[in-house]
Write a protein that holds these residues in place. Structure first.
Motif, short mmCIF file in Angstrom:
data_model
loop_
_atom_site.label_atom_id
_atom_site.label_comp_id
_atom_site.label_asym_id
_atom_site.label_seq_id
_atom_site.Cartn_x
_atom_site.Cartn_y
_atom_site.Cartn_z
N GLU A 51 30.75 44.30 39.00
CA GLU A 51 31.50 43.15 39.52
C GLU A 51 31.70 43.29 41.03
O GLU A 51 31.58 42.31 41.78
CB GLU A 51 32.86 43.04 38.82
N GLY A 54 28.78 42.15 42.84
CA GLY A 54 28.44 40.74 42.75
C GLY A 54 27.48 40.39 41.64
O GLY A 54 27.03 39.24 41.54
N HIS A 57 30.89 38.72 36.87
CA HIS A 57 32.27 38.31 37.12
C HIS A 57 33.03 38.42 35.82
O HIS A 57 32.58 37.91 34.78
CB HIS A 57 32.34 36.87 37.63
N THR A 58 34.15 39.12 35.84
CA THR A 58 34.94 39.32 34.63
C THR A 58 36.28 38.64 34.77
O THR A 58 36.96 38.78 35.80
CB THR A 58 35.16 40.83 34.37
N SER A 59 36.66 37.88 33.75
CA SER A 59 37.93 37.17 33.76
C SER A 59 38.58 37.30 32.40
O SER A 59 37.92 37.16 31.37
CB SER A 59 37.72 35.69 34.10
N THR A 68 32.87 38.25 30.51
CA THR A 68 32.00 38.76 31.58
C THR A 68 30.79 37.85 31.72
O THR A 68 30.04 37.64 30.77
CB THR A 68 31.55 40.20 31.26
N THR A 71 26.57 36.61 37.34
CA THR A 71 26.63 35.79 38.56
C THR A 71 25.43 36.05 39.47
O THR A 71 24.99 35.15 40.17
CB THR A 71 27.93 36.07 39.34
N GLN A 76 26.65 39.74 48.06
CA GLN A 76 27.91 40.48 48.05
C GLN A 76 27.66 41.98 48.19
O GLN A 76 28.33 42.66 48.97
CB GLN A 76 28.68 40.18 46.76
#
Length: 242
Positions: A51, A54, A57-59, A68, A71, A76
């Motif tokens: 993450e 880049g 992306h984990t939310s 997860t 992306t 990044q």
């Protein structure tokens, strides 16, 4: 092989095969750990590394954006690596200058008016024309202008590299701006040059735009390096034989 490398290799292979796409969710933690034959704790650490780079992306929570997600934002990771190299002086500001000249001149010379996103570039320049704009915001928009302008060339790698350079461009131009005795005069010149560059790009005069960009970038570095003997290197000075 470290766990994050194992996870990245699996993601890369899944993307290459078409079984996984950018924007897709990874399998659940338990399933992925079993698939890759790693512990769940090791998997969590690996996901955090990826993450930061880049790649993912984990939310937390529920909904379509939770979990997860792939992306694949390589700029990044490149930006982080470049920032570390600058901080440790493995890369010097004049190295960034040379790379900028190579990338931006090439992108301008190979630009296609049909590919340019001209309206956002116009809006950026209009915001920079605000007489009350702070130096920091002006130079943040300046970096964004250069990144967006490079996208008129049909080369996504150039765009990725320029995105990675965005922070370095902003940080260094801001540091050098503090040395200028008359920011108002310098910013007026920069705004005029941006308009010339944009006009050449959008009307298909790529070779002219490349020359204008080189003069524009070198001009700022030369103007500030004349007042910065502590740098130990005339950052904007042309290379021997240039």
């Amino acid at each position: 092989m470290r766990v994050h490398e194992t996870v990245m290799q699996w993601v890369t292979e899944e993307l290459a095969s078409g079984r996984l796409h950018i924007g897709d969710h990874l399998p659940g933690e338990r399933t992925l750990a079993e698939t890759l034959k790693v512990s769940r704790n090791s998997l969590r650490e690996a996901l955090r590394v990826l993450e930061a780079l880049g790649a993912l992306h984990t939310s937390t929570g529920t909904g379509p954006r939770s979990g997860t997600i792939v992306t694949a934002a390589p700029e990044q990771a490149l930006s982080l690596a470049l920032s570390l190299q600058l901080a440790t002086r493995q890369v010097e500001p004049h190295d960034v200058l040379q790379v900028r000249l190579l990338l931006e001149a090439w992108a301008a010379g190979h630009s296609d008016p049909a590919r340019g996103d001209w309206a956002p570039l116009e809006r950026i320049l209009d915001r920079m024309d605000d007489g009350a704009i702070e130096v920091e915001e002006f130079l943040r928009l300046d970096a964004e202008f250069h990144v967006r302008a490079s996208r008129a060339a049909d080369n996504p790698l150039i765009s990725t590299l320029m995105d990675a350079l965005r922070i370095a461009i902003f940080d260094h131009t801001l540091a050098r701006a503090q040395r200028l005795p008359d920011w108002g005069a310098t910013s007026a010149r920069l705004r005029h040059e941006h308009r010339e560059i944009l006009d050449a790009l959008r009307h298909g005069r790529g070779a002219e735009a490349a020359g204008l960009l080189e003069a524009h970038i070198r001009g700022y570095y030369l103007e500030t390096s004349e007042r910065s003997p502590a740098d130990g290197h005339p950052v904007g000075a042309p290379e021997p034989g240039a």
